[in-house]
Design a protein around this motif. Structure first.
Motif, PDB file in Angstrom:
ATOM      1  N   MET A   1      38.312  20.020   1.186  1.00  0.00           N
ATOM      2  CA  MET A   1      37.276  19.252   1.903  1.00  0.00           C
ATOM      3  C   MET A   1      35.918  19.386   1.208  1.00  0.00           C
ATOM      4  O   MET A   1      35.068  18.504   1.310  1.00  0.00           O
ATOM      5  CB  MET A   1      37.159  19.745   3.351  1.00  0.00           C
ATOM      6  CG  MET A   1      36.189  18.951   4.195  1.00  0.00           C
ATOM      7  SD  MET A   1      36.187  19.482   5.920  1.00  0.00           S
ATOM      8  CE  MET A   1      35.147  20.916   5.831  1.00  0.00           C
ATOM      9  N   ASN A   2      35.742  20.491   0.469  1.00  0.00           N
ATOM     10  CA  ASN A   2      34.444  20.734  -0.169  1.00  0.00           C
ATOM     11  C   ASN A   2      34.441  20.468  -1.655  1.00  0.00           C
ATOM     12  O   ASN A   2      33.488  20.838  -2.355  1.00  0.00           O
ATOM     13  CB  ASN A   2      33.990  22.175   0.102  1.00  0.00           C
ATOM     14  CG  ASN A   2      33.513  22.356   1.528  1.00  0.00           C
ATOM     15  OD1 ASN A   2      33.101  21.400   2.183  1.00  0.00           O
ATOM     16  ND2 ASN A   2      33.611  23.571   2.019  1.00  0.00           N
TER      17      ASN A   2
ATOM     18  N   ARG B   1      30.197  12.766   5.094  1.00  0.00           N
ATOM     19  CA  ARG B   1      28.817  13.032   4.669  1.00  0.00           C
ATOM     20  C   ARG B   1      28.067  11.702   4.531  1.00  0.00           C
ATOM     21  O   ARG B   1      28.321  10.915   3.621  1.00  0.00           O
ATOM     22  CB  ARG B   1      28.825  13.809   3.354  1.00  0.00           C
ATOM     23  CG  ARG B   1      29.549  15.156   3.479  1.00  0.00           C
ATOM     24  CD  ARG B   1      29.536  15.993   2.218  1.00  0.00           C
ATOM     25  NE  ARG B   1      30.292  17.234   2.443  1.00  0.00           N
ATOM     26  CZ  ARG B   1      31.545  17.437   2.055  1.00  0.00           C
ATOM     27  NH1 ARG B   1      32.195  16.475   1.444  1.00  0.00           N
ATOM     28  NH2 ARG B   1      32.163  18.586   2.310  1.00  0.00           N
TER      29      ARG B   1
ATOM     30  N   GLN C   1      35.539  15.911   7.514  1.00  0.00           N
ATOM     31  CA  GLN C   1      34.122  15.888   7.165  1.00  0.00           C
ATOM     32  C   GLN C   1      33.738  14.455   6.772  1.00  0.00           C
ATOM     33  O   GLN C   1      34.559  13.717   6.229  1.00  0.00           O
ATOM     34  CB  GLN C   1      33.836  16.851   6.006  1.00  0.00           C
ATOM     35  CG  GLN C   1      32.374  16.962   5.581  1.00  0.00           C
ATOM     36  CD  GLN C   1      31.427  17.370   6.676  1.00  0.00           C
ATOM     37  OE1 GLN C   1      31.106  16.545   7.544  1.00  0.00           O
ATOM     38  NE2 GLN C   1      30.995  18.613   6.667  1.00  0.00           N
TER      39      GLN C   1
ATOM     40  N   LEU D   1      31.355  19.071  -3.177  1.00  0.00           N
ATOM     41  CA  LEU D   1      30.240  20.013  -3.203  1.00  0.00           C
ATOM     42  C   LEU D   1      30.426  21.039  -4.320  1.00  0.00           C
ATOM     43  O   LEU D   1      29.489  21.383  -5.042  1.00  0.00           O
ATOM     44  CB  LEU D   1      30.119  20.725  -1.859  1.00  0.00           C
ATOM     45  CG  LEU D   1      30.000  19.841  -0.624  1.00  0.00           C
ATOM     46  CD1 LEU D   1      29.915  20.690   0.628  1.00  0.00           C
ATOM     47  CD2 LEU D   1      28.810  18.907  -0.736  1.00  0.00           C
TER      48      LEU D   1
ATOM     49  N   PRO E   1      33.486  29.727   9.458  1.00  0.00           N
ATOM     50  CA  PRO E   1      33.588  29.916   8.008  1.00  0.00           C
ATOM     51  C   PRO E   1      32.281  29.531   7.318  1.00  0.00           C
ATOM     52  O   PRO E   1      31.595  28.600   7.763  1.00  0.00           O
ATOM     53  CB  PRO E   1      34.712  28.974   7.585  1.00  0.00           C
ATOM     54  CG  PRO E   1      35.388  28.568   8.861  1.00  0.00           C
ATOM     55  CD  PRO E   1      34.341  28.644   9.924  1.00  0.00           C
ATOM     56  N   GLY E   2      31.975  30.208   6.246  1.00  0.00           N
ATOM     57  CA  GLY E   2      30.857  29.794   5.409  1.00  0.00           C
ATOM     58  C   GLY E   2      31.305  28.695   4.465  1.00  0.00           C
ATOM     59  O   GLY E   2      32.226  27.933   4.751  1.00  0.00           O
ATOM     60  N   TYR E   3      30.625  28.575   3.336  1.00  0.00           N
ATOM     61  CA  TYR E   3      31.039  27.587   2.345  1.00  0.00           C
ATOM     62  C   TYR E   3      32.273  28.109   1.619  1.00  0.00           C
ATOM     63  O   TYR E   3      32.205  29.022   0.820  1.00  0.00           O
ATOM     64  CB  TYR E   3      29.875  27.264   1.401  1.00  0.00           C
ATOM     65  CG  TYR E   3      28.961  26.246   2.016  1.00  0.00           C
ATOM     66  CD1 TYR E   3      27.815  26.629   2.701  1.00  0.00           C
ATOM     67  CD2 TYR E   3      29.300  24.903   2.009  1.00  0.00           C
ATOM     68  CE1 TYR E   3      27.017  25.695   3.332  1.00  0.00           C
ATOM     69  CE2 TYR E   3      28.511  23.949   2.636  1.00  0.00           C
ATOM     70  CZ  TYR E   3      27.368  24.355   3.297  1.00  0.00           C
ATOM     71  OH  TYR E   3      26.588  23.423   3.935  1.00  0.00           O
TER      72      TYR E   3
ATOM     73  N   SER F   1      31.856  26.675  12.321  1.00  0.00           N
ATOM     74  CA  SER F   1      31.236  26.412  11.009  1.00  0.00           C
ATOM     75  C   SER F   1      29.854  27.043  10.983  1.00  0.00           C
ATOM     76  O   SER F   1      29.290  27.369  12.046  1.00  0.00           O
ATOM     77  CB  SER F   1      31.103  24.890  10.826  1.00  0.00           C
ATOM     78  OG  SER F   1      30.149  24.570   9.834  1.00  0.00           O
ATOM     79  N   LEU F   2      29.272  27.145   9.801  1.00  0.00           N
ATOM     80  CA  LEU F   2      27.848  27.498   9.717  1.00  0.00           C
ATOM     81  C   LEU F   2      27.050  26.483  10.538  1.00  0.00           C
ATOM     82  O   LEU F   2      26.034  26.795  11.157  1.00  0.00           O
ATOM     83  CB  LEU F   2      27.363  27.440   8.263  1.00  0.00           C
ATOM     84  CG  LEU F   2      27.910  28.480   7.299  1.00  0.00           C
ATOM     85  CD1 LEU F   2      27.545  28.096   5.877  1.00  0.00           C
ATOM     86  CD2 LEU F   2      27.414  29.860   7.658  1.00  0.00           C
ATOM     87  N   THR F   3      27.590  25.262  10.588  1.00  0.00           N
ATOM     88  CA  THR F   3      26.864  24.209  11.316  1.00  0.00           C
ATOM     89  C   THR F   3      27.041  24.349  12.821  1.00  0.00           C
ATOM     90  O   THR F   3      26.540  23.527  13.584  1.00  0.00           O
ATOM     91  CB  THR F   3      27.341  22.815  10.854  1.00  0.00           C
ATOM     92  OG1 THR F   3      28.753  22.709  11.062  1.00  0.00           O
ATOM     93  CG2 THR F   3      27.009  22.576   9.388  1.00  0.00           C
TER      94      THR F   3
ATOM     95  N   TYR G   1      29.625  16.134  12.176  1.00  0.00           N
ATOM     96  CA  TYR G   1      30.340  17.401  11.960  1.00  0.00           C
ATOM     97  C   TYR G   1      29.548  18.533  12.623  1.00  0.00           C
ATOM     98  O   TYR G   1      30.110  19.367  13.340  1.00  0.00           O
ATOM     99  CB  TYR G   1      30.470  17.644  10.459  1.00  0.00           C
ATOM    100  CG  TYR G   1      31.283  18.847  10.048  1.00  0.00           C
ATOM    101  CD1 TYR G   1      30.700  20.116   9.983  1.00  0.00           C
ATOM    102  CD2 TYR G   1      32.616  18.717   9.682  1.00  0.00           C
ATOM    103  CE1 TYR G   1      31.443  21.218   9.576  1.00  0.00           C
ATOM    104  CE2 TYR G   1      33.350  19.820   9.267  1.00  0.00           C
ATOM    105  CZ  TYR G   1      32.756  21.062   9.214  1.00  0.00           C
ATOM    106  OH  TYR G   1      33.490  22.165   8.804  1.00  0.00           O
TER     107      TYR G   1
ATOM    108  N   ARG H   1      22.597  20.766   8.498  1.00  0.00           N
ATOM    109  CA  ARG H   1      22.316  20.349   7.134  1.00  0.00           C
ATOM    110  C   ARG H   1      22.277  18.827   7.151  1.00  0.00           C
ATOM    111  O   ARG H   1      23.079  18.194   7.853  1.00  0.00           O
ATOM    112  CB  ARG H   1      23.450  20.834   6.198  1.00  0.00           C
ATOM    113  CG  ARG H   1      23.299  20.423   4.760  1.00  0.00           C
ATOM    114  CD  ARG H   1      24.386  21.064   3.892  1.00  0.00           C
ATOM    115  NE  ARG H   1      25.558  20.224   3.710  1.00  0.00           N
ATOM    116  CZ  ARG H   1      25.617  19.167   2.909  1.00  0.00           C
ATOM    117  NH1 ARG H   1      24.551  18.809   2.224  1.00  0.00           N
ATOM    118  NH2 ARG H   1      26.735  18.449   2.797  1.00  0.00           N
TER     119      ARG H   1
HETATM  120  C1  GCO Z   1      29.077  20.491   4.130  1.00  0.00           C
HETATM  121  C2  GCO Z   1      30.308  21.358   4.209  1.00  0.00           C
HETATM  122  C3  GCO Z   1      30.164  22.370   5.343  1.00  0.00           C
HETATM  123  C4  GCO Z   1      31.195  23.453   5.171  1.00  0.00           C
HETATM  124  C5  GCO Z   1      31.340  24.374   6.336  1.00  0.00           C
HETATM  125  C6  GCO Z   1      30.226  25.347   6.396  1.00  0.00           C
HETATM  126  O1  GCO Z   1      29.212  19.302   3.817  1.00  0.00           O
HETATM  127  O2  GCO Z   1      27.989  21.048   4.373  1.00  0.00           O
HETATM  128  O3  GCO Z   1      31.483  20.603   4.362  1.00  0.00           O
HETATM  129  O4  GCO Z   1      30.261  21.677   6.540  1.00  0.00           O
HETATM  130  O5  GCO Z   1      32.437  22.894   4.954  1.00  0.00           O
HETATM  131  O6  GCO Z   1      31.476  23.690   7.533  1.00  0.00           O
HETATM  132  O7  GCO Z   1      30.478  26.240   7.467  1.00  0.00           O
END
Ligand code: GCO
Length: 256
Positions: A197-198, A100, A98, A201, A190-192, A147-149, A160, A154
């Motif tokens: 990696m998170n 950001r 990831q 967040l 996967p959701g959050y 991913s949700l993405t 990503y 977002r």
């Molecule tokens: C982010 C997160 C997401 C989640 C995941 C959601 O920065 O928004 O890392 O990308 O990890 O991918 O499905």
């Protein structure tokens, strides 16, 4: 005693990026369902620790330390698996990173690194696995981690998001070409999830509150909560499922 449809005994699963996080959780679940596991990662110490952890629970575990972004390394790794008599029946393309950052601040190298790690790697490893599954006429399973993405964007995670959107469509492309060979290619979104990696967040009170308010389950997911879906997609229970992405997201994508 699990239902025979979900029994992975006699099958071998390669999980990329499985020395920690979601990959390790998925590898453990597949092992619990009876599969022999091949763990992958590039941090040799973490990979060894991860392997020992699963062996300590009675699972059959090998390791394959190779860089999933490097075509030559991927080909060499599969040739080494061939020489070790290890035939991959189940491939989980989990490796990913990831980054950001706003699009306007991204360098081309940063963009390329995320796309190569999160998308191109699934092609490189999937191609080698499928070549062998087709040659053996043994069928197989390919599970790509989306991913949700894969569905919604977002801000600050554009590479990503582009890669995970690509994972959804690459999964369908794999299904289009490989289903006729008895290979089922599908994806998990996967959701959050509460993973390393998170961490940034999870430790951000505003983001943590947003995830909990935006998710019908009102909580983050646990890495082990992908295991059941992984077992399903790795097993005979999904032999007529192709090109699908199953979201394990607490309901986030189902609601406004
Ligand atoms: C982010 C997160 C997401 C989640 C995941 C959601 O920065 O928004 O890392 O990308 O990890 O991918 O499905």
């Amino acid at each position: 005693m699990s239902h025979p449809l979900f029994n992975l005994s006699g099958r071998t699963a390669l999980v990329t990026g499985s020395s920690r996080g979601l990959g390790h959780g998925i590898a453990e679940a597949l092992a619990q369902a009876g599969a022999r596991i091949v763990l992958n990662g590039i941090d040799l110490e973490r990979l060894a620790q991860s392997a020992e952890s699963l062996r300590g629970k009675g699972h059959r575990v090998d390791t394959a330390p190779f860089d999933v972004t490097d075509d030559a390394a991927v080909c060499a790794a599969f040739e080494q698996l061939d020489s070790r008599g290890i035939a991959v029946d189940i491939l989980v393309n989990n490796a990913g990173i990831q980054l950001r950052k706003l699009l306007v601040d991204l360098s081309v190298d940063e963009w390329d690194k995320v796309l190569r790690t999160n998308l191109t790697s699934a092609f490189l490893v999937g191609r080698e696995a499928a070549r062998r599954m087709i040659a053996r006429q043994s069928g197989g399973k390919v599970i790509n981690i989306g991913s949700l993405t894969s569905e919604a964007a977002r801000a600050t995670v554009a590479p990503y998001t582009a890669a995970k959107g690509g994972i959804k469509m690459l999964t369908r492309a794999m299904a289009a070409e490989w289903a006729q060979h008895g290979i089922q290619a599908n994806a998990i979104g996967p959701g959050y999830m509460a993973t390393e990696m998170n961490t940034a967040l999870l430790q951000n009170p505003e983001f943590d509150a947003w995830v909990k308010a935006r998710t019908p389950a009102r909580r983050w997911g646990r890495p082990d909560e992908l295991g059941g879906t992984a077992i399903y997609l790795a097993s005979a229970a999904s032999d007529y499922v192709n090109g699908q992405i199953l979201y394990v997201d607490g309901g986030m994508l189902a609601v406004l």
